[in-house]
Design a protein around this motif. Sequence first.
Motif, short mmCIF file in Angstrom:
data_model
loop_
_atom_site.label_atom_id
_atom_site.label_comp_id
_atom_site.label_asym_id
_atom_site.label_seq_id
_atom_site.Cartn_x
_atom_site.Cartn_y
_atom_site.Cartn_z
N THR A 134 -20.90 14.68 5.68
CA THR A 134 -20.98 13.29 4.99
C THR A 134 -19.46 12.76 4.62
N HIS B 270 -23.44 9.53 -4.23
CA HIS B 270 -24.65 10.62 -4.17
C HIS B 270 -24.87 10.50 -2.60
N ASP B 271 -25.42 11.85 -2.22
CA ASP B 271 -25.77 11.95 -1.02
C ASP B 271 -27.20 12.89 -0.91
N PRO B 272 -28.29 12.22 -0.66
CA PRO B 272 -29.44 12.83 -0.47
C PRO B 272 -29.54 14.07 0.27
N SER C 212 -26.09 17.09 -5.10
CA SER C 212 -25.26 16.03 -5.29
C SER C 212 -25.72 14.96 -6.28
N SER D 49 -20.10 15.04 -1.90
CA SER D 49 -21.14 15.88 -0.89
C SER D 49 -20.64 17.10 -0.05
N TYR E 263 -22.52 18.44 2.10
CA TYR E 263 -23.19 18.64 3.40
C TYR E 263 -22.28 18.53 4.67
N ASP F 76 -27.39 16.75 0.20
CA ASP F 76 -27.06 17.50 -0.62
C ASP F 76 -27.82 17.70 -1.88
N SER F 77 -28.45 18.77 -2.05
CA SER F 77 -29.31 18.99 -3.27
C SER F 77 -28.50 19.20 -4.34
N ASP G 46 -26.83 12.12 -8.41
CA ASP G 46 -27.15 10.65 -8.50
C ASP G 46 -26.62 9.62 -9.66
#
Length: 527
Positions: free
Chosen positions: A108, A235-237, A242, A201, A203, A239-240, A244
């Motif tokens: 990411t 925020h990056d969805p 991350s 992130s 990811y 990466d759990s 928000d």
Amino acid sequence: MSAEILRATASELGERIARRELTAVEVTTAFLDQIERVDDDVKAFLHVDRAWSLDQARVVDARLDAGEKLGPLAGVPIAVKDIFCTQGVPTTCGSKILEGWLPPYNATVIDRVRNAGLVMIGKANMDEFAMGSSTENSAFQVTGNPWDLERIPGGSGGGSSAALASFQAPLALGTDTGGSIRQPAAVTATVGVKPTYGGTSRYGVIAMASSLDQPGPCARTVLDAALLHEVICGHDPMDSTSIDAPVPAVVDAARSGDVRGLRIGVVKELGGNGYAPGVEQRFREALDVLKAQGAEIVEVSCPHFKYALGAYYLIMPSEVSSNLARFDAMRYGLRVGDDGVNTVEDVMRLTRGAGFGDEVKRRIIIGTYALSSGYYDAYYGSAQKVRRLIAEDFDAAFTQVDVLVSPSTPTTAFKQGERTADPLAMYMSDLCTIPSNMAGNASASFPCGLAPEDGLPVGFQVMAPVLADDRLYRVGAALERGLEASWGGSLLDHLADSDAGAYLGVRTDVATPPLAEPVEASDAREI
């Protein structure tokens, strides 16, 4: 023109490219030429593809010529630690077990860098799987410190820091698990920031220790680091872990540098025995510079910090043992012994034996032992309890002060080979940086002078509460402006102007910059 480009900050280059006084191709070419001139000596890069980088630059120029609005760093080159998955580009993590691997996707952070118009010019060397404090554990080459090529540039991200200090790149990406951004920054007179855990992130970042790893910006100036921080964070969805939440106003803080009324806590436990006299001297002088600009300096105790190193070297290897289990010769990467006779277990054993270096094997063994039946609670479980106590120390301290500070490292850069036979001595390099990784709060290292005894850089560490990353940049900018006003430029300017030639940075007669004159608080914002 080439020398002018190399000496410019990333923000200056971005502004000139945006005004079309320079093209991204011209700037990228200047840095690629510098890599060709000096990297045979520095050995900062594992992979450079000139055509690939220039193609990126041409795309950026076309986007700008078409009137597309890009970020303030569009067209600026960036070195990338070889731990970030980069589609179609060799990504090895400094290990033979991944030699020649081409990821099918981007991390990411890489996508965000590309979308902002930065130009990747190479993958930087690193300790294998980010395990080390000197970049001597790379399976491919040993990187030198541009201040003295016989010394280490820090680790695990020594390739990124060396690229900055040798003027081969104006920006770099790193990851910080126990100090792998901040410690290299400290020993090369560059800026390195570990954002709040979850602020960037993970990811696509090849995992070492998932609860500790954090990508972050590496730069030569505080503002440049802040501009890159703003690009890569958020925020990056995918990466759990991350967060928000909005990215802190780091760029505004870096431009301000106003520390009037800021309460700065000096951590009592991060100093004294084991710290080089020159490191402590420059650290105390830096405190005086901040005090002169209106900050209040107080001493704070964080009693459980002294257990951070021991707890870290149980938690981190345990996560290493789990994460590196995926390198089994069955899916990707190196495969040894697949002759149709050996069993799957034989192939796995032979591959790992040939593909992993000594430090990686050491940490896998320690972690596997700590997680084994009968020892889990005594070792891993106890270390996690200590981790909680360290976080509570931070929480208590931040009720008294706005930020905490310490030296970034106990010593300046040591000579190559000096600690390779003594893992414990190597691990002590991260004594000051590990607590922030254990707690997950934001932390950074900024240059604060050269140690009188050896003329090598000293780092000043700032630690801020979770999601208060902007405070790092306020303090860093104040320190940078206060010191450079006296020095007449940055430490890297002194290095580039030395007798080394070609900005290579082999230290010869670099004079120690004088202590900055105290700055009156009323003038703080005009410095």
